[in-house]
Write an enzyme that holds these catalytic residues in place. Structure first.
Site, PDB file in Angstrom:
ATOM      1  N   HIS A 116       3.097  -7.633  -0.491  1.00 27.64           N
ATOM      2  CA  HIS A 116       2.730  -8.062   0.862  1.00 27.64           C
ATOM      3  C   HIS A 116       1.719  -7.102   1.449  1.00 27.64           C
ATOM      4  CE1 HIS A 116       5.850  -5.085   2.011  1.00 27.64           C
ATOM      5  NE2 HIS A 116       5.179  -4.985   3.148  1.00 27.64           N
ATOM      6  N   GLU A 121       2.659   0.991  -0.928  1.00 30.06           N
ATOM      7  CA  GLU A 121       4.120   0.870  -0.994  1.00 30.06           C
ATOM      8  C   GLU A 121       4.521   0.219  -2.297  1.00 30.06           C
ATOM      9  OE1 GLU A 121       7.055  -2.201   1.164  1.00 30.06           O
ATOM     10  OE2 GLU A 121       6.205  -0.739   2.558  1.00 30.06           O
ATOM     11  N   HIS A 157      -0.597  -1.114   5.572  1.00 37.86           N
ATOM     12  CA  HIS A 157      -0.321  -0.708   4.201  1.00 37.86           C
ATOM     13  C   HIS A 157      -0.393  -1.912   3.275  1.00 37.86           C
ATOM     14  CE1 HIS A 157       3.741  -2.025   5.469  1.00 37.86           C
ATOM     15  NE2 HIS A 157       3.962  -2.270   4.190  1.00 37.86           N
TER      16      HIS A 157
END
Length: 130
Positions: free
Chosen positions: A8, A116, A68
């Site tokens: 994502h 991430e 991010h």
């Protein structure tokens, strides 16, 4: 590292309503969750989170734009990936920890772009938000 793919992206926005008009209305993304300051959207296999901007008190002093980029990783590969990041002295800014329905670690690239690794899915994350 055995990353499975893109997971994502989270985008800080200055006006959640205007951004939602664009992402949902123009790009035709489907709303999966609507909170007070965030909206999660699905677009094919990808999901996007829009977060209304607040003052950021991190190394990256941004108030809008990309927050991010997250990549999917299997549970069984997560610990090895974290160890690799640590062994190379990568700046880990959060985690490793259990959050949002999966294991997660956030870290910075050399230009301070936040990346991430996440073992969860959108479905698992939405169960945690309810």
């Amino acid at each position: 590292m055995k990353v499975k793919g893109f997971n994502h992206i989270t985008i800080r926005v200055s006006d959640l309503k205007a951004s939602l008009d664009f992402y949902e209305g123009i790009l035709q993304m489907d709303v999966a969750h609507r909170g007070r300051k965030d909206v999660y959207l699905e677009w094919g296999d990808a999901w996007i989170c829009l977060i209304e901007s607040e003052k950021v008190d991190s190394i990256v002093d941004k108030t809008v734009g990309i927050d991010h980029v997250a990549f999917s990783i299997a549970d069984e590969d997560f610990d090895e990936a974290v160890h690799r990041l640590q062994s190379f002295g990568v700046h880990i800014i959060r985690g490793p920890e259990e959050r949002g329905g999966g294991q997660v670690v956030n870290f910075l690239d050399p230009d301070h772009t936040q990346l991430e690794l996440f073992t969860g899915t959108l479905e698992k994350r939405m169960k945690k938000w309810i």
